[in-house]
Design an enzyme around this catalytic site. Structure first.
Site, short mmCIF file in Angstrom:
data_model
loop_
_atom_site.label_atom_id
_atom_site.label_comp_id
_atom_site.label_asym_id
_atom_site.label_seq_id
_atom_site.Cartn_x
_atom_site.Cartn_y
_atom_site.Cartn_z
N LYS A 135 3.20 24.35 -1.55
CA LYS A 135 1.81 23.89 -1.47
C LYS A 135 1.79 22.38 -1.70
O LYS A 135 1.35 21.87 -2.72
CB LYS A 135 0.96 24.63 -2.50
CG LYS A 135 0.86 26.12 -2.21
CD LYS A 135 0.08 26.86 -3.28
CE LYS A 135 0.04 28.36 -2.98
NZ LYS A 135 -0.66 29.12 -4.05
N ASP A 163 3.84 38.59 -8.69
CA ASP A 163 2.63 37.86 -8.28
C ASP A 163 1.38 38.43 -8.93
O ASP A 163 1.04 39.60 -8.73
CB ASP A 163 2.50 37.90 -6.76
CG ASP A 163 1.38 37.02 -6.26
OD1 ASP A 163 1.32 35.85 -6.67
OD2 ASP A 163 0.54 37.50 -5.48
N ARG A 212 0.81 -1.21 0.00
CA ARG A 212 0.00 0.00 0.00
C ARG A 212 0.85 1.27 0.00
O ARG A 212 0.51 2.25 -0.69
CB ARG A 212 -0.95 -0.01 1.20
CG ARG A 212 -1.90 1.18 1.30
CD ARG A 212 -2.55 1.55 -0.02
NE ARG A 212 -3.21 0.43 -0.68
CZ ARG A 212 -3.65 0.45 -1.92
NH1 ARG A 212 -3.44 1.51 -2.68
NH2 ARG A 212 -4.25 -0.60 -2.44
#
Length: 285
Positions: free
Chosen positions: A137, A224, A102
C-alpha cells in the site's frame, strides 16, 4: 526479495523520472536570473521533530543533477531530529542546487514521516519477538523510497512487489476455487516455471488456518482481522510449521496486544499510506 542492484535501479528510475517531470526543458526561474557560473550554499533545515529519512537519497539526487555539488553531512539517516537541526549543507552551482531542491524536499519529507511512524511502531514492540512489516500500500512510482524509509525507521520490508514473493489472499483463494486448490496450483506453477518464491497464504478464520496446515511448503500464514483470542489459538495451532503474521486494522493501541499473542510479524499499511510529512526546508546560507 529483490536484489540490491534491482533496488538501486528503481531508485535511479525514480530520480530520472522526477527530474524529467519537474524540470522539463529547463528550470527557467533559475536560468532567468542566476548566472550559470554562480556558486552558492544551502542547508537542509528541520522544522519538525522525528526520525530523519532520505539523506542518502538526497545525495544521489544531487549527484545525478550535478556531480560537482559537495555535501557536508551532519545528521545521518535514522537519527532523531528536532526543530532547528541542520541535516546537511550542499554547495556548488546555485542553478544545480535549485534544480534538485524540490525533489530532495518532497522525498525527504515523506521518507522522514514514514521512518518516524515506523520507529514508533518498533518502539511499541520492544521486548517482544515480533517484527513490523510494511505492505504494497505505497504511492505508485515511489515504492522504493517508501520501503527504504521503513527500513530506516527500523522496520522490515514485506515483498517488494508482485514478482518477488507469492501471496495468496482472499481473492486469489476464491478465484482458484479454495485454499487447497490455490496452494497446489501455486506449487505446480513454481515447478513448471522453475521459480523459487516463498508462499504466504491468508487465513480469514481458524478453519482456514487448519486447512492451510494440511499443505506443505507454506512459508507464512497471514492472520487477517483475527481477534486476540483467535490469534493466540492460531499461533498455537501453527506451532513451528511456518511463520505467522497478523494484519488488518492494527494500530498504535492494539499492536502490542497482537505481538503478545506470539505472532512473528505484524504488517501495517498505515506505515506508508497514513503519514503526515515532516516539515523540512532547503535554505540558502
Amino acid at each position: 526479495m529483490i536484489t540490491e542492484d534491482q533496488f538501486q535501479k528503481e531508485i535511479q528510475l525514480i530520480i530520472a523520472n522526477a527530474i524529467r517531470e519537474d524540470v522539463g526543458d529547463g528550470d527557467h526561474s533559475s536560468l532567468a536570473c542566476i548566472p550559470e557560473e554562480a556558486k552558492g550554499k544551502a542547508k537542509l533545515l528541520v522544522k519538525d521533530e522525528g526520525i530523519i529519512g532520505g539523506v542518502d537519497f538526497a545525495k544521489q539526487v544531487f549527484e545525478y543533477v550535478d556531480p560537482n555539488l559537495k555535501i557536508e553531512l551532519l545528521v545521518p539517516d535514522g537519527s532523531s531530529v528536532k526543530y532547528g537541526d541542520i541535516v546537511f549543507y550542499v554547495s556548488g552551482s546555485s542553478q544545480s542546487i535549485l534544480k534538485a531542491e524540490r525533489l530532495v524536499l518532497n522525498a525527504m519529507q515523506r521518507m522522514s514521516a514514514i521512518a518516524t511512524k515506523t520507529k514508533s511502531y518498533v518502539q511499541l514492540l520492544e521486548g517482544t519477538s515480533t517484527k513490523i512489516l510494511d505492505t504494497r500500500k505505497t504511492t505508485p512510482g515511489i515504492r522504493a523510497l517508501e520501503k527504504w524509509a521503513v527500513k530506516i525507521g527500523g522496520g522490515e520490508n514485506h515483498r517488494f512487489a508482485l514478482y518477488d514473493m507469492i501471496m495468496l489472499k482472499d481473492n486469489h483463494i476464491d478465484f482458484a476455487g479454495g485454499i487447497s486448490q490455490a496452494i497446489q496450483k501455486t506449487k505446480q506453477y513454481l515447478i513448471d516455471t522453475n521459480k523459487n518464491l516463498k508462499i504466504i497464504v491468508e487465513a480469514r478464520n481458524l478453519k482456514e488456518v487448519k486447512e492451510i496446515l494440511q499443505s506443505e511448503g507454506v512459508y507464512r500464514i497471514l492472520l487477517d482481522n483475527f481477534s486476540f483470542d483467535d490469534t493466540r489459538k492460531a499461533v498455537a495451532l501453527i506451532g513451528d510449521q511456518c511463520l505467522t503474521e497478523s494484519s488488518g486494522g492494527i494500530n498504535e493501541n492494539t499492536i502490542r496486544d497482537y505481538a503478545n499473542c506470539g505472532v512473528d510479524y505484524i504488517s501495517s499499511g498505515a506505515l506508508t499510506h497514513s503519514v503526515h510529512n515532516m516539515d523540512l526546508s532547503l535554505k540558502a546560507v
